[in-house]
Design a protein around this motif. Structure first.
Motif, PDB file in Angstrom:
ATOM      1  N   PRO A  23       0.799  -1.227   0.000  1.00  0.00           N
ATOM      2  CA  PRO A  23       0.000   0.000   0.000  1.00  0.00           C
ATOM      3  C   PRO A  23       0.831   1.277   0.000  1.00  0.00           C
ATOM      4  O   PRO A  23       0.362   2.307  -0.443  1.00  0.00           O
ATOM      5  N   ARG A  24       2.089   1.218   0.453  1.00  0.00           N
ATOM      6  CA  ARG A  24       2.900   2.431   0.522  1.00  0.00           C
ATOM      7  C   ARG A  24       3.895   2.527  -0.631  1.00  0.00           C
ATOM      8  O   ARG A  24       4.801   3.346  -0.597  1.00  0.00           O
ATOM      9  N   ARG A  25       3.743   1.686  -1.647  1.00  0.00           N
ATOM     10  CA  ARG A  25       4.646   1.748  -2.804  1.00  0.00           C
ATOM     11  C   ARG A  25       4.436   3.070  -3.550  1.00  0.00           C
ATOM     12  O   ARG A  25       3.327   3.606  -3.603  1.00  0.00           O
ATOM     13  N   THR A  26       5.508   3.553  -4.149  1.00  0.00           N
ATOM     14  CA  THR A  26       5.447   4.806  -4.899  1.00  0.00           C
ATOM     15  C   THR A  26       4.458   4.658  -6.053  1.00  0.00           C
ATOM     16  O   THR A  26       4.514   3.669  -6.783  1.00  0.00           O
ATOM     17  N   PRO A  27       3.556   5.615  -6.227  1.00  0.00           N
ATOM     18  CA  PRO A  27       2.566   5.514  -7.313  1.00  0.00           C
ATOM     19  C   PRO A  27       3.238   5.433  -8.687  1.00  0.00           C
ATOM     20  O   PRO A  27       4.317   5.989  -8.908  1.00  0.00           O
ATOM     21  N   THR A  28       2.589   4.741  -9.610  1.00  0.00           N
ATOM     22  CA  THR A  28       3.129   4.533 -10.954  1.00  0.00           C
ATOM     23  C   THR A  28       3.387   5.855 -11.659  1.00  0.00           C
ATOM     24  O   THR A  28       4.395   6.006 -12.362  1.00  0.00           O
ATOM     25  N   ARG A  29       2.511   6.811 -11.472  1.00  0.00           N
ATOM     26  CA  ARG A  29       2.674   8.117 -12.122  1.00  0.00           C
ATOM     27  C   ARG A  29       3.963   8.801 -11.657  1.00  0.00           C
ATOM     28  O   ARG A  29       4.715   9.356 -12.460  1.00  0.00           O
ATOM     29  N   VAL A  79      13.482   3.570  -6.940  1.00  0.00           N
ATOM     30  CA  VAL A  79      12.749   3.469  -8.205  1.00  0.00           C
ATOM     31  C   VAL A  79      13.720   3.251  -9.363  1.00  0.00           C
ATOM     32  O   VAL A  79      13.497   2.396 -10.224  1.00  0.00           O
ATOM     33  N   LEU A  80      14.808   4.010  -9.382  1.00  0.00           N
ATOM     34  CA  LEU A  80      15.797   3.859 -10.458  1.00  0.00           C
ATOM     35  C   LEU A  80      16.405   2.465 -10.450  1.00  0.00           C
ATOM     36  O   LEU A  80      16.606   1.853 -11.503  1.00  0.00           O
ATOM     37  N   ARG A 131      19.158  15.235  -7.207  1.00  0.00           N
ATOM     38  CA  ARG A 131      18.604  16.346  -7.992  1.00  0.00           C
ATOM     39  C   ARG A 131      17.167  16.050  -8.422  1.00  0.00           C
ATOM     40  O   ARG A 131      16.304  16.935  -8.401  1.00  0.00           O
ATOM     41  N   ILE A 132      16.905  14.812  -8.806  1.00  0.00           N
ATOM     42  CA  ILE A 132      15.539  14.437  -9.194  1.00  0.00           C
ATOM     43  C   ILE A 132      14.607  14.591  -8.002  1.00  0.00           C
ATOM     44  O   ILE A 132      13.489  15.105  -8.118  1.00  0.00           O
ATOM     45  N   ALA A 133      15.074  14.147  -6.822  1.00  0.00           N
ATOM     46  CA  ALA A 133      14.252  14.247  -5.616  1.00  0.00           C
ATOM     47  C   ALA A 133      13.926  15.700  -5.288  1.00  0.00           C
ATOM     48  O   ALA A 133      12.790  16.019  -4.921  1.00  0.00           O
ATOM     49  N   HIS A 134      14.898  16.566  -5.435  1.00  0.00           N
ATOM     50  CA  HIS A 134      14.655  17.986  -5.151  1.00  0.00           C
ATOM     51  C   HIS A 134      13.633  18.562  -6.142  1.00  0.00           C
ATOM     52  O   HIS A 134      12.738  19.309  -5.743  1.00  0.00           O
ATOM     53  N   LEU A 135      13.769  18.207  -7.408  1.00  0.00           N
ATOM     54  CA  LEU A 135      12.848  18.716  -8.424  1.00  0.00           C
ATOM     55  C   LEU A 135      11.418  18.245  -8.188  1.00  0.00           C
ATOM     56  O   LEU A 135      10.470  19.024  -8.277  1.00  0.00           O
ATOM     57  N   LEU A 136      11.256  16.955  -7.867  1.00  0.00           N
ATOM     58  CA  LEU A 136       9.924  16.371  -7.709  1.00  0.00           C
ATOM     59  C   LEU A 136       9.425  16.391  -6.260  1.00  0.00           C
ATOM     60  O   LEU A 136       8.357  15.839  -5.977  1.00  0.00           O
ATOM     61  N   ARG A 152       6.965   7.071 -13.202  1.00  0.00           N
ATOM     62  CA  ARG A 152       7.149   7.492 -14.596  1.00  0.00           C
ATOM     63  C   ARG A 152       7.820   8.861 -14.675  1.00  0.00           C
ATOM     64  O   ARG A 152       8.670   9.095 -15.537  1.00  0.00           O
ATOM     65  N   ARG A 153       7.434   9.776 -13.781  1.00  0.00           N
ATOM     66  CA  ARG A 153       8.044  11.106 -13.773  1.00  0.00           C
ATOM     67  C   ARG A 153       9.531  11.012 -13.424  1.00  0.00           C
ATOM     68  O   ARG A 153      10.366  11.689 -14.026  1.00  0.00           O
ATOM     69  N   ILE A 154       9.869  10.161 -12.456  1.00  0.00           N
ATOM     70  CA  ILE A 154      11.272   9.970 -12.063  1.00  0.00           C
ATOM     71  C   ILE A 154      12.080   9.442 -13.249  1.00  0.00           C
ATOM     72  O   ILE A 154      13.154   9.961 -13.563  1.00  0.00           O
ATOM     73  N   ILE A 155      11.559   8.432 -13.924  1.00  0.00           N
ATOM     74  CA  ILE A 155      12.261   7.841 -15.065  1.00  0.00           C
ATOM     75  C   ILE A 155      12.392   8.846 -16.201  1.00  0.00           C
ATOM     76  O   ILE A 155      13.442   8.939 -16.845  1.00  0.00           O
ATOM     77  N   GLU A 156      11.357   9.625 -16.416  1.00  0.00           N
ATOM     78  CA  GLU A 156      11.384  10.628 -17.487  1.00  0.00           C
ATOM     79  C   GLU A 156      12.482  11.666 -17.237  1.00  0.00           C
ATOM     80  O   GLU A 156      13.265  11.990 -18.135  1.00  0.00           O
ATOM     81  N   VAL A 157      12.564  12.162 -16.000  1.00  0.00           N
ATOM     82  CA  VAL A 157      13.595  13.143 -15.669  1.00  0.00           C
ATOM     83  C   VAL A 157      14.979  12.520 -15.806  1.00  0.00           C
ATOM     84  O   VAL A 157      15.904  13.141 -16.336  1.00  0.00           O
TER      85      VAL A 157
END
Length: 160
Positions: free
Chosen positions: A67-73, A106-107, A91-96, A76-81
């Motif tokens: 139930p606490r897994r990172t949402p798919t959306r 996730v990576l 840097r990705i964490a700071h942006l998102l 996808r945003r993490i992978i896209e960045v």
């Protein structure tokens, strides 16, 4: 291979369950004999009553839901960045507005290589010396031991 913390194998569970169900042993006595708790003995006896021998097999310890897994959306945003900007987890964490450990997890889950292993221009993985099995690399004779003639070298035969 049984779970490393399992007190009994499938055979031991089956014996315990048969002692309780078929032979009529009290739960506490069976649990004491097989060195498990009485709740564990009860669980195995109930499984044997419901499913027979098939209920004694090892089961996966993987949770049915996360139930606490990172949402798919968000994934996808993490992978896209990562793909577009080639940024690291911090840097990705700071942006998102996420935690860096979450981004890293996730990576890793999606097999995206470390930035140090990527070619900056193309984004391709450049780890050349990673092989599936040891010994796959071609052996290079840097000492030139393969050039020693049959019968020995100059120390044995003298210089020509």
């Amino acid at each position: 291979m049984p779970h490393r913390n399992a007190p009994l194998t499938e055979t031991g569970r089956l014996r315990l369950a048969r002692c309780v169900v078929e032979d009529g042993w009290p739960l506490r006595r069976a649990a004491e004999r097989f060195q498990v708790s009485s709740t564990t003995a009860q669980r195995w006896a109930d499984r044997y009553r419901q499913s027979g021998e098939a209920g004694m097999r090892d089961r996966s310890s993987r949770p049915r839901t996360s139930p606490r897994r990172t949402p798919t959306r968000t994934e996808r945003r993490i992978i896209e960045v990562r793909v577009l900007r080639r940024w690291g987890p911090a840097r990705i964490a700071h942006l998102l507005r996420l935690v860096p450990s979450t981004v890293h997890r996730v990576l890793t889950r999606y097999g995206l290589a470390r930035l140090t292993h990527l070619d900056r221009a193309t984004g391709r993985v450049i780890r050349r010396y990673e092989r599936e099995r040891p010994g796959e690399l071609v052996h290079v004779d840097i000492k030139k031991l393969g050039n020693i003639p049959d019968g020995g070298g100059h120390k044995v035969l003298g210089r020509r």
